[in-house]
Motif scaffolding. Structure first.
Motif, short mmCIF file in Angstrom:
data_model
loop_
_atom_site.label_atom_id
_atom_site.label_comp_id
_atom_site.label_asym_id
_atom_site.label_seq_id
_atom_site.Cartn_x
_atom_site.Cartn_y
_atom_site.Cartn_z
N ALA A 629 0.82 -1.21 0.00
CA ALA A 629 0.00 0.00 0.00
C ALA A 629 0.85 1.26 0.00
CB ALA A 629 -0.92 -0.01 1.22
N ALA A 630 2.00 1.22 0.70
CA ALA A 630 2.90 2.37 0.68
C ALA A 630 3.50 2.60 -0.70
CB ALA A 630 4.00 2.18 1.72
N TRP A 631 3.66 1.54 -1.47
CA TRP A 631 4.18 1.66 -2.85
C TRP A 631 3.07 1.94 -3.86
CZ3 TRP A 631 7.57 -3.36 -2.38
CH2 TRP A 631 8.75 -3.03 -1.70
N ASP A 632 1.85 2.18 -3.40
CA ASP A 632 0.70 2.47 -4.26
C ASP A 632 0.40 1.33 -5.22
OD1 ASP A 632 0.36 4.97 -3.07
OD2 ASP A 632 1.74 5.93 -4.49
N VAL A 633 0.56 0.10 -4.76
CA VAL A 633 0.23 -1.07 -5.56
C VAL A 633 -1.26 -1.33 -5.41
CG1 VAL A 633 0.62 -3.54 -5.87
CG2 VAL A 633 2.52 -2.03 -5.28
N THR A 634 -1.99 -1.39 -6.58
CA THR A 634 -3.43 -1.58 -6.58
C THR A 634 -3.84 -2.94 -7.09
OG1 THR A 634 -3.57 -0.54 -8.76
CG2 THR A 634 -3.84 0.89 -6.82
N THR A 635 -2.89 -3.74 -7.56
CA THR A 635 -3.23 -5.06 -8.08
C THR A 635 -3.56 -5.99 -6.91
OG1 THR A 635 -1.72 -4.73 -9.91
CG2 THR A 635 -2.43 -6.98 -9.47
N PRO A 636 -4.78 -6.60 -6.87
CA PRO A 636 -5.14 -7.43 -5.70
C PRO A 636 -4.28 -8.67 -5.59
CG PRO A 636 -6.81 -7.60 -7.41
CD PRO A 636 -5.89 -6.50 -7.84
N GLU A 637 -3.74 -9.17 -6.73
CA GLU A 637 -2.92 -10.37 -6.65
C GLU A 637 -1.66 -10.16 -5.85
OE1 GLU A 637 -5.74 -10.74 -9.88
OE2 GLU A 637 -4.28 -9.18 -9.33
N ALA A 638 -1.21 -8.93 -5.77
CA ALA A 638 -0.02 -8.67 -4.97
C ALA A 638 -0.30 -8.88 -3.48
CB ALA A 638 0.47 -7.24 -5.21
N TYR A 639 -1.57 -8.76 -3.08
CA TYR A 639 -1.93 -8.97 -1.68
C TYR A 639 -2.38 -10.40 -1.41
CZ TYR A 639 -2.03 -3.86 -1.59
OH TYR A 639 -1.68 -2.54 -1.68
N THR A 640 -3.03 -11.01 -2.42
CA THR A 640 -3.60 -12.34 -2.18
C THR A 640 -2.59 -13.46 -2.36
OG1 THR A 640 -4.35 -12.42 -4.49
CG2 THR A 640 -5.88 -11.53 -2.85
N LEU A 641 -1.71 -13.34 -3.34
CA LEU A 641 -0.77 -14.44 -3.59
C LEU A 641 0.19 -14.67 -2.42
CD1 LEU A 641 0.03 -13.97 -7.37
CD2 LEU A 641 -1.50 -15.61 -6.28
N PRO A 642 0.70 -13.62 -1.73
CA PRO A 642 1.53 -13.91 -0.55
C PRO A 642 0.79 -14.67 0.54
CG PRO A 642 1.87 -11.65 -1.26
CD PRO A 642 0.73 -12.18 -2.07
N VAL A 643 -0.53 -14.64 0.51
CA VAL A 643 -1.31 -15.42 1.47
C VAL A 643 -1.63 -16.79 0.92
CG1 VAL A 643 -3.42 -15.48 2.84
CG2 VAL A 643 -2.32 -13.30 2.36
N ALA A 644 -2.02 -16.82 -0.36
CA ALA A 644 -2.49 -18.07 -0.95
C ALA A 644 -1.39 -19.11 -1.08
CB ALA A 644 -3.12 -17.80 -2.31
N VAL A 645 -0.21 -18.69 -1.55
CA VAL A 645 0.86 -19.66 -1.78
C VAL A 645 1.31 -20.32 -0.48
CG1 VAL A 645 3.23 -19.93 -2.60
CG2 VAL A 645 1.61 -18.53 -3.89
N PRO A 646 1.62 -19.57 0.59
CA PRO A 646 1.96 -20.27 1.84
C PRO A 646 0.81 -21.13 2.38
CG PRO A 646 2.67 -17.99 1.95
CD PRO A 646 1.82 -18.11 0.73
N ALA A 647 -0.42 -20.65 2.20
CA ALA A 647 -1.55 -21.44 2.69
C ALA A 647 -1.66 -22.76 1.94
CB ALA A 647 -2.85 -20.63 2.56
N LEU A 648 -1.46 -22.73 0.63
CA LEU A 648 -1.52 -23.98 -0.14
C LEU A 648 -0.38 -24.91 0.22
CD1 LEU A 648 -2.56 -22.54 -3.61
CD2 LEU A 648 -3.97 -23.89 -2.06
N LEU A 649 0.79 -24.34 0.48
CA LEU A 649 1.92 -25.17 0.86
C LEU A 649 1.67 -25.82 2.23
CD1 LEU A 649 4.91 -22.94 -0.30
CD2 LEU A 649 3.99 -24.99 -1.40
N VAL A 650 1.15 -25.03 3.14
CA VAL A 650 0.83 -25.59 4.45
C VAL A 650 -0.24 -26.66 4.33
CG1 VAL A 650 -0.14 -25.05 6.72
CG2 VAL A 650 1.56 -23.53 5.70
N GLY A 651 -1.25 -26.42 3.48
CA GLY A 651 -2.28 -27.42 3.28
C GLY A 651 -1.75 -28.71 2.68
#
Length: 778
Positions: A629-651
Motif C-alpha cells: 500500500a505504501a508503494w501504491d500497488v493496486t493489483t489485488p494479486e499482490a496482496y492475495t498471492l503472498p497469502v495463498a501460496v503459503p496457505a496452499l503449501l501448508v495445506g
C-alpha cells in the motif's frame, strides 16, 4: 498349576452357569409375587373415616384475653369521657364520692377474682384501676390544685403513682401488670422535676442519666421477666436520650466550664455502660455495651480538650483518647467482653480518624497523575506543588499526617506482640500507613522537589526488601508520575527505575513483579528518550520495539517460571504501543510489523509457544500488505498471492502428514484467497489480460481437482471458470438479447421449462449421480 480349559470349553461353561442363574432368578421373582399377593388379600379392609370437623382458628384462652382487653379498653375510654365531659355536672362531694368509690371498687375487684381463679379477668380489671388512678390525679389537679405548676404536679403525681402501683403489685403478687406499670411511671419524676425546677439542659440530661443508672441497678437485682424487661428498656431508652443530649452539649460547648460539665455527663454515662457490661451475662450484649462506653469516654475527653485547641486538632485529640483505651484493654482484671468492647471502640475511633486523613493520602498518591496531560511543563517550586497539579491541597494536612503516623505506630505495636491472631493484618496495615506517611511528608513540609523524588526513591528501595513487593511497585509508579514535571527528572527517574527493577529481578522472590516492571519502565524510557530527542512517533517506535525483543529473550530464558507470562504480557504491550506509534507512517509501520513478526517467529521456536507461529504469519502478511500500500500497488494479486501460496503449501504439508484431512480444510482457504479476489477484480476490469489468466488458473485448478478427485479444487476452480466465462460472454449476450424480438425470451423460457419437466426424473437421477461422485471425492 492351575488348569486353563480351551476358550470354547470355557465359553460353554460360562453360558451354562448364566442360564442357571437366570432360571433361579425367575423362580425367586415368582415366589415374591405370590407372597405379595397373599399379604394384600389377608389385610383387613378399614371402613372410611368420617370427615374431620373444622378446627377453630383461635384458641379459647386467646379469645378470652381479647375479650377482656377490649372490655378494659372500653371501660377506660368511658372513664376518660366521664372525667372530661361529665365532671362539671357534679359537686365537690359528688366528684370525690364517685371517683373514690369507683377507683377503690375497681382496685379491690381483682382480689375475689383471683380467689376464684379468674386471673386474666383480674389483670384486665387491675389495668382499668391503674388507669382510673391516673384520671384521679388529673381530676385532683383540675378541681383542687389548679394553681399548682403542671409540670411539678406531674412529677409528684408520677412518683406517687409509681409508689402506689408498686405497692399494689406487691400486695397482689399474682398480677403481672402493676409492677411494670409502676416502673414505667418511675421513669418520669426526676426528668419532670428537673424541667419544673427550671434546670438547664445539663440538669435535664443529668436527670435522664441518673434515672437510667437506677434502672440498670434494678435490672441486675431482678430475675428475668416483664419487670426486668421494663427496667432494661428504661435504662437503654433514657440513657440513649441522655447521651444524645450530653453529646450535643459537648459539641456546642464554647467555654471550658460548659465543656467540663458535658464531659462529666459523658463520663457518667460511660461508667454506667461499663459497669453494666461487666455484669451482663450475654457476651454479645456486653461487648456492644462496652463499645458504647469506650466511645463515650473518648467523646468526653476529646470534647473537654477541644475547647482549648483549634478546630484542626479535634480529630488528633480524640484519636489520642482512643489509643489510650488500649491501656485499659491490657488490664487483666476486666472481664473479657469488656476488654473486647473497649478494643472495638479504640479500633472504631482509629478507623474514623483514618477516614478523616484519607484526602491527604489521596492527593499525595494520585495528584501526580495530573502531570500526564501536560508533562515537562516546567520547574516546580516545591514538593507540594508537584502533587497538586490539578487537585487542591487538603486542609489540616499536618494533623492528618500525624494521624497516619499514630495509627501506624499502634498497628506496629500490635504486630510485634506474640500470640495475636491479627498480627499479619496489623503488620500489613502498619506498613501501608507508614508508606503513605513517608510519601506525604515532603509535600506536607513543603520540601524541595528533589527531596520528594529522593524520598520516593528511598521508599521504593526499602519496600523492595519487605514482604509486600507490590508496595515497591506502587511507589515506583508514584515516583514515575511525579517525575513528569521536568524532562531531566523524567529521564533520570525512569533510568534509575529500570536499573533498580533489573537488579531486583535477580531475586527469585521479586522476579514475577520486577521482571515485567523492567520492561514497562524501559518502554516508558524509550518513549521519553524519543520525545526528548524530538523524534517523530514512528521513529520512536523502532526504539520501543527493542523492548519486545528483550522480553522474548527473557521469556525463553525463564522457561516455566511464574514470571514468564507477565514478561510476555509486558512485551506484547510494548509491541502494541510500537505499532500505535508507527501507524501514521505506512513504511515505518511495515517495518515495525515485520519486526514484530520476527519476534513472534522466534517465540514460536519454543515448544510451548508453537501458537505464536500463526501470529508471526499474520504479522508478516500485514507487513507485506502495508508495504504494498505504501508503494501504491493496486493489483489485488499482490496482496492475495503472498497469502495463498503459503496457505496452499501448508495445506499440502498437512495433507501429506494426515491423508484423512479433507480438501476443503487443506486447500479451501488458499484457493479462495487466490481466486475470489481476482474474480471480483475481473468483473470490473475492462482489459482481457486478467480474465484470461484467471480463467487459465481456474481451468488448471479444476483439472487438478478432477485428476486427484478433490472436491475443493473441483468446485472452486469450476465455479470461478464458469463465472469468468460468463463475464467474457456477457457483452455478446447483451447484443443478442437486443437483436431478438421481445417475445423470444419468454418463448425460450417456456420451451426450457417444458424440456426440464419432460426429463425431470432423468435429470434428478443425473444430479444424484453427480452428487455421489462428489461425495466419493475427498
Amino acid at each position: 498349576m492351575t488348569h486353563i480349559p480351551p476358550p470354547a470349553e470355557e465359553l460353554r461353561l460360562l453360558d451354562a452357569e448364566l442360564w442357571q442363574l437366570d432360571a433361579r432368578r425367575a423362580q425367586l421373582l415368582a415366589r415374591r409375587a405370590w407372597l405379595v399377593a397373599s399379604l394384600q388379600s389377608a389385610r383387613p379392609v378399614r371402613p372410611p373415616l368420617p370427615p374431620a370437623a373444622p378446627r377453630p382458628e383461635a384458641s379459647a384462652p386467646r379469645v378470652q384475653n381479647v375479650l377482656l382487653l377490649l372490655g378494659g379498653v372500653l371501660l377506660t375510654i368511658a372513664a376518660i369521657a366521664f372525667t372530661l365531659v361529665s365532671w362539671g355536672h357534679l359537686g365537690i362531694a359528688g366528684r370525690a364520692l364517685v371517683l373514690g368509690t369507683v377507683t377503690l371498687a375497681v382496685l379491690a375487684a381483682p382480689v375475689p377474682l383471683l380467689r376464684r381463679g379468674l386471673r386474666s379477668t383480674a389483670e384486665s380489671v387491675a389495668g382499668l384501676g391503674l388507669a382510673l388512678t391516673v384520671l384521679d390525679a388529673y381530676a385532683l389537679h383540675g378541681a383542687a390544685l389548679t394553681d399548682t405548676d403542671g409540670t411539678g404536679y406531674a412529677a409528684v403525681a408520677a412518683a406517687v403513682l409509681a409508689a402506689l402501683w408498686t405497692a399494689y403489685g406487691r400486695g397482689l403478687g399474682a398480677l403481672r401488670l402493676p409492677l411494670p406499670a409502676g416502673l414505667v411511671a418511675a421513669q418520669l419524676p426526676l426528668v419532670l422535676w428537673a424541667v419544673a425546677a427550671g434546670a438547664d439542659p445539663y440538669g435535664v440530661a443529668t436527670a435522664m442519666l441518673v434515672t437510667a443508672g437506677l434502672d440498670a441497678v434494678l435490672a441486675f437485682g431482678m430475675t428475668a421477666g416483664a419487670v426486668r424487661v421494663t427496667v432494661t428498656a428504661g435504662a437503654y431508652g433514657l440513657g440513649g436520650w441522655g447521651v444524645l443530649a450530653a453529646g450535643w452539649l459537648s459539641w456546642t460547648a464554647t467555654g471550658p466550664g460548659a465543656a467540663a460539665r458535658a464531659a462529666a455527663l459523658l463520663t457518667f454515662a460511660a461508667v454506667i455502660a461499663l459497669v453494666a457490661a461487666a455484669r451482663l451475662p450475654e457476651p454479645a450484649v456486653a461487648k456492644g455495651t462496652a463499645l458504647a462506653g469506650g466511645l463515650l469516654l473518648v467523646a468526653a475527653g476529646g470534647g473537654l480538650l477541644r475547647v482549648f485547641l483549634s478546630a484542626d486538632w479535634a480529630v488528633p485529640v480524640h484519636l489520642a483518647f482512643g489509643v489510650a483505651l488500649l491501656a485499659a484493654v491490657r488490664a487483666d482484671r476486666l472481664p473479657e467482653p469488656v476488654r473486647q468492647g473497649l478494643l472495638r471502640a479504640s479500633a472504631a475511633v482509629q478507623a474514623l480518624a483514618l477516614l478523616w486523613a484519607v484526602p491527604l493520602a489521596v492527593v499525595t498518591l494520585l495528584g501526580p497523575l495530573g502531570r500526564v496531560e501536560r508533562p515537562w511543563s516546567g520547574e516546580v517550586s516545591d514538593a507540594r506543588a508537584a502533587v497538586t497539579a490539578h487537585t487542591p491541597w487538603p486542609p489540616y494536612a499536618g494533623q492528618a499526617l500525624l494521624v497516619l503516623v499514630a495509627v501506624a505506630g499502634v498497628l506496629a505495636a500490635l504486630a510485634v506482640r506474640r500470640h495475636q491472631r491479627w498480627r499479619p493484618q496489623a503488620r500489613t496495615g502498619a506498613l501501608l500507613l507508614a508508606w503513605a506517611a513517608c510519601l506525604a511528608l515532603p509535600a506536607v513540609l513543603e520540601l524541595p522537589y528533589t527531596a520528594a523524588l529522593s524520598t520516593a526513591g528511598a521508599v521504593t528501595v526499602t519496600a523492595a526488601f519487605l514482604p509486600t513487593p507490590w508496595l515497591a511497585l506502587a511507589t515506583s509508579l508514584h515516583i514515575a508520575f511525579l517525575s513528569l514535571a521536568t524532562r531531566s527528572a523524567t529521564l533520570t527517574v525512569l533510568s534509575a527505575l529500570t536499573v533498580l527493577c533489573a537488579t531486583a529481578a535477580r531475586w527469585p522472590r521479586l522476579t514475577p513483579v520486577a521482571a515485567p516492571a523492567v520492561l514497562g519502565y524501559a518502554t516508558a524510557l524509550a518513549c521519553a528518550t524519543g520525545a526528548a530527542a524530538a523524534w517523530q512517533p514512528p521513529h520512536t517506535a523502532l526504539l520501543v520495539l527493542c523492548v519486545p525483543v528483550v522480553a522474548a529473550l527473557a521469556a525463553a530464558r525463564l522457561g516455566a517460571s511464574p514470571a514468564t507470562l507477565p514478561v510476555e504480557a509486558a512485551g506484547t504491550t510494548a509491541a502494541v504501543l510500537a505499532l500505535g506509534l508507527a501507524v501514521t507512517d505506512p513504511p515505518m509501520l511495515a517495518t515495525v510489523l515485520a519486526g514484530c513478526g520476527v519476534i513472534a517467529a522466534g517465540t514460536a521456536a519454543r515448544p510451548e509457544r508453537r501458537e505464536a507461529g500463526y501470529a508471526a504469519a499474520v504479522l508478516f502478511l500485514l507487513a507485506t500488505w502495508v508495504r504494498l500500500a505504501a508503494w501504491d500497488v493496486t493489483t489485488p494479486e499482490a496482496y492475495t498471492l503472498p497469502v495463498a501460496v503459503p496457505a496452499l503449501l501448508v495445506g499440502a504439508w498437512r495433507r501429506h502428514r494426515d491423508p484423512l484431512t479433507g480438501s476443503w480444510t487443506a486447500y479451501g482457504p488458499g484457493l479462495a484467497a487466490a481466486l475470489l479476489p481476482s474474480l471480483a477484480a475481473a468483473w470490473s476490469d475492462p482489459e482481457w489480460t486478467r480474465p484470461l489468466l484467471l480463467g487459465a488458473a481456474a481451468l488448471l485448478v479444476t483439472l487438478l481437482g478432477a485428476r486427484h478427485r478433490l472436491r475443493a479444487p473441483l468446485v472452486l476452480g469450476g465455479s470461478v471458470l464458469v463465472l469468468d466465462a460468463l463475464h467474457e460472454l456477457a457483452p455478446y449476450l447483451v447484443q443478442v438479447a437486443d437483436a431478438l424480438p421481445r417475445w423470444v425470451p419468454p418463448a425460450l423460457a417456456g420451451v426450457l421449462l417444458l424440456a426440464v419437466g419432460a426429463t425431470y426424473e432423468r435429470r434428478i437421477r443425473d444430479v444424484r449421480h453427480v452428487r455421489e461422485v462428489l461425495e466419493r471425492m475427498s
